[in-house]
Design an enzyme around this catalytic site. Sequence first.
Site, mmCIF file in Angstrom:
data_model
loop_
_atom_site.group_PDB
_atom_site.id
_atom_site.type_symbol
_atom_site.label_atom_id
_atom_site.label_comp_id
_atom_site.label_asym_id
_atom_site.label_seq_id
_atom_site.Cartn_x
_atom_site.Cartn_y
_atom_site.Cartn_z
ATOM 1 N N GLY A 20 -9.555 1.209 9.259
ATOM 2 C CA GLY A 20 -10.464 -0.013 8.873
ATOM 3 C C GLY A 20 -11.792 0.440 9.179
ATOM 4 O O GLY A 20 -12.696 -0.353 8.538
ATOM 5 N N GLU A 21 -12.090 1.316 10.126
ATOM 6 C CA GLU A 21 -13.456 1.418 10.344
ATOM 7 C C GLU A 21 -14.087 3.016 9.927
ATOM 8 O O GLU A 21 -15.199 2.814 9.881
ATOM 9 C CB GLU A 21 -13.639 1.410 11.933
ATOM 10 C CG GLU A 21 -12.817 0.131 12.027
ATOM 11 C CD GLU A 21 -13.127 -0.290 13.651
ATOM 12 O OE1 GLU A 21 -14.326 -0.495 14.184
ATOM 13 O OE2 GLU A 21 -12.044 -0.565 14.298
ATOM 14 N N LEU A 45 -0.464 4.966 3.825
ATOM 15 C CA LEU A 45 0.747 4.205 3.900
ATOM 16 C C LEU A 45 0.877 3.155 2.612
ATOM 17 O O LEU A 45 1.955 2.994 2.150
ATOM 18 C CB LEU A 45 0.848 3.244 5.165
ATOM 19 C CG LEU A 45 0.827 3.847 6.553
ATOM 20 C CD1 LEU A 45 0.989 2.954 7.450
ATOM 21 C CD2 LEU A 45 2.411 4.914 6.402
ATOM 22 N N GLY A 93 -5.197 4.660 11.858
ATOM 23 C CA GLY A 93 -5.798 3.233 11.576
ATOM 24 C C GLY A 93 -7.098 3.700 10.753
ATOM 25 O O GLY A 93 -7.567 4.854 10.793
ATOM 26 N N LYS A 128 -3.062 1.548 -2.418
ATOM 27 C CA LYS A 128 -3.753 0.453 -3.010
ATOM 28 C C LYS A 128 -4.800 -0.144 -1.882
ATOM 29 O O LYS A 128 -5.897 -0.431 -2.202
ATOM 30 C CB LYS A 128 -2.992 -0.412 -3.644
ATOM 31 C CG LYS A 128 -3.645 -1.418 -4.491
ATOM 32 C CD LYS A 128 -2.769 -2.578 -5.292
ATOM 33 C CE LYS A 128 -2.162 -1.934 -6.358
ATOM 34 N NZ LYS A 128 -1.464 -2.841 -7.584
ATOM 35 N N THR A 129 -3.937 -0.713 -0.793
ATOM 36 C CA THR A 129 -4.750 -1.211 0.371
ATOM 37 C C THR A 129 -5.638 -0.460 0.898
ATOM 38 O O THR A 129 -6.806 -0.879 1.422
ATOM 39 C CB THR A 129 -3.657 -2.242 1.439
ATOM 40 O OG1 THR A 129 -2.834 -0.989 1.820
ATOM 41 C CG2 THR A 129 -3.141 -3.226 0.678
ATOM 42 N N GLN A 151 -9.595 -0.493 1.985
ATOM 43 C CA GLN A 151 -10.436 -0.598 3.207
ATOM 44 C C GLN A 151 -11.496 0.533 3.111
ATOM 45 O O GLN A 151 -12.509 0.396 3.769
ATOM 46 C CB GLN A 151 -9.241 0.246 4.174
ATOM 47 C CG GLN A 151 -8.221 -0.905 4.674
ATOM 48 C CD GLN A 151 -8.785 -1.879 5.721
ATOM 49 O OE1 GLN A 151 -9.811 -2.656 5.438
ATOM 50 N NE2 GLN A 151 -8.358 -1.660 6.868
ATOM 51 N N GLY A 154 -7.065 -9.190 5.566
ATOM 52 C CA GLY A 154 -7.610 -8.554 4.432
ATOM 53 C C GLY A 154 -7.321 -7.056 4.480
ATOM 54 O O GLY A 154 -7.519 -6.371 3.344
HETATM 55 MO MO1 MOS Z 1 -13.413 -3.637 14.574
HETATM 56 S S1 MOS Z 1 -15.296 -3.394 15.140
HETATM 57 O O1 MOS Z 1 -12.731 -2.973 16.315
HETATM 58 O O2 MOS Z 1 -12.983 -5.193 14.314
#
Ligand code: MOS
Length: 761
Positions: free
Chosen positions: A727-728, A654, A725, A657-658, A662, A491
Amino acid sequence: MSIVYRVIQAVMQVVPDRARDEVIDQHQYLGQPIDRVDGREKVTGTATFSAEYKVEGLTHAALVYSTIASGSIEAIDTADAERAPGVIAVITHENAPKMHVAPLLGHGGYAGTTRLEMLNTTEIAWNGQPVAVVVADTEERAEHAASLVRVTYTAKPAVLMLEDARASAKKPDSVLNMESEIKKGNAEELLRSAPFSVDRTYETPRHNHNAIELHGAIAIWKDDSVTLYDPTQFVNGAAVSLEKIFGLKKGAVRVLAPFVGGGFGGKGGIWAHNQLCVLAAKVTGRPVRLVLSREGVFRAVGGRTASSQRVALGADESGKFLSVIHTGITSQSTTNTFQEPHTFPVRHLYASESFFISQSIVDLNSSPNTFMRAPGESIGTFALESAIDELSYELGIDPIELRMRNEPTVDPTAGTEFSSRHLREAYSFGAERFHWARRPAAVASQRDGDWLIGQGVATGTYPMYRYPTSTRIRLRADGTALAQTASQEMGMGTATVQAQHLAERLALPMSKVRFEYGDSSLPAGMVAGGSTQTVSIALAIEHGSEELKKELLSLVRHNPDSPLHGADAESVHNRKGGLYRRNDPNVGETYVSILARARKEFVEVEAHTGQAFEILKYSMHSYCAQFCEVRVNAVTGELRIARFLGSFDTGRILNPKTAVSQFRGGIIMGIGLAMTEETLVDSRTGRIVNPSLAEYHVPVQADVPDLDILFTDIPDPYTPLGAHGIGEIGITGVGAAIANAVYHATGKRIRSLPITLDKLM
Ligand code: MOS
């Protein structure tokens, strides 16, 4: 820290930086808000997730979970279950074939999560440990038969709660390969003598994983090999671990993860759903589907540890930090090793005369804890950034101003230069858009009827990291390109962004490129965890494209008919679907023409990247400024988030939108962390008592206001594509931003999450 590490670090200081990748400054596809390549399939419901594959003769497995937390199985009575309708097999430690234990995640590319010999032992290490697998012709019959298995236990005393285990806390050798303790100067002494100080303890509870898609797999054996549909975050890791567990040859397990419905760290490893699914298919000789129930995910899959953290800060009259102390206790289980790195943020965020940073750990009879979105940083920033806010009131300095006065010029504990740090800009853009200047300094000074209003702010941070990764790039005679890496898409937009990258890099339209992932038989990637996957694959594709250019040139260089005759790799670049001379952009050839001339169907290259030693040369991190406005009902204590703005500094964006998705997703999970999420454990039995979404509350639509997202979008010159990155980072800082806003609204400082209304009454 090891001597080898020190030596590499010293060597890295003199290794020259690689030349700036020219694609960092290209914007035809990268940086554009391109729609997800898998968006249509997902929203129309045609995307097939692991447990949805149609397989001939599929059978269904259900698990039995232990009801004690420590001890052993005395007897297990499966007679009723075996007689139940539709039952094909009941597998327990008494009849399960011998399995091996896979090394834990982070060790040699394996993805184990426990040292426990699941179903090969009578030992019980946590309440909820799987003790039997029932296979039947339907899921309902498997579930019913599982309820008929009767287990008698011999219980042993168990250590269940973090607070009961404090006395046994020990210092681990390292925390995710970093020092577990850092001392610089005499922080305790300077804390005592500082004219302004705070010294507080913050508590965070256990959390459990609740991805929308449950942990569910389908295993199909054929002779000595297995195909496993598994929504794993680590396709290679799952494959090599299962090969190890079942004593199979390399390549005997093929893991397919075409789509993953959320992971957040909870699908990084080998858990009951994949291991026991493979086991059940082996024992029965039938294809087996094993989907954990929501309760099953709480029982069998680990979550985030609770924490108890001390943050003490000492400052001079101007707010400059003299002493920064961040210590704490977290837990792991008796069958795993995983220290939640809650002291990582403090290592890089502020300048100070002195530091004392230390983590210790206790072993509990709990499910093996694991990665959960920004493990460490999410709860570590709650403690640290709450304390900074507390100190700002002691000093009478605006909390943003206090942070800016302590911005370091180099990494305060590592001593290295920052590769890219624009937190100041993130704060200034965010403050302006959020109208921070209109906020009154005094607490409890804004009211709308029964609602108390307040604004808070906090810094978030997350490390930039990448893993060694391989890719294969195939360019076909029809001018289409394909890149393949065993990676996954849960996702976050990997599939889309890598296609954008390939298009940009090879100067091909989006319609001519594809990125393939989710299959362990592809060139190896690493875990989609630690916000590493995008940049890890990006570097592999960058290298692969260089290889591809050389390969193409080898086809034309010696051909006098080609406009690229005699050209070398440095003198040409990818342009308009081909290779063209840099010094004369009209002289060159399309890929189609090169391959036609060479009479080739396709050319194919592979590339492999090495370790991320650059993080030893530079301090590489992402940052954000989280702004929050809350409303707290003075009568009921009800807390609402009225406004939220996240301002991010995460290198180059990058795909806006995505990326925005996130960041929003991270903030929403942070709202859960701040307000609702809490795993409740029965302190007598170690049983999780709220194993459902009805009782374990994650934020719903009504809990989340519009989330305003800003980003600096300044490329990091030392990372692949200039990106980090993302994501977090979104979850980091959110807990503190909300708690700080609550304090500003009410004058009540909540140091224990979640901020439920009983704490605000
Ligand atoms: Mo993330 S907690 O490293 O999927």
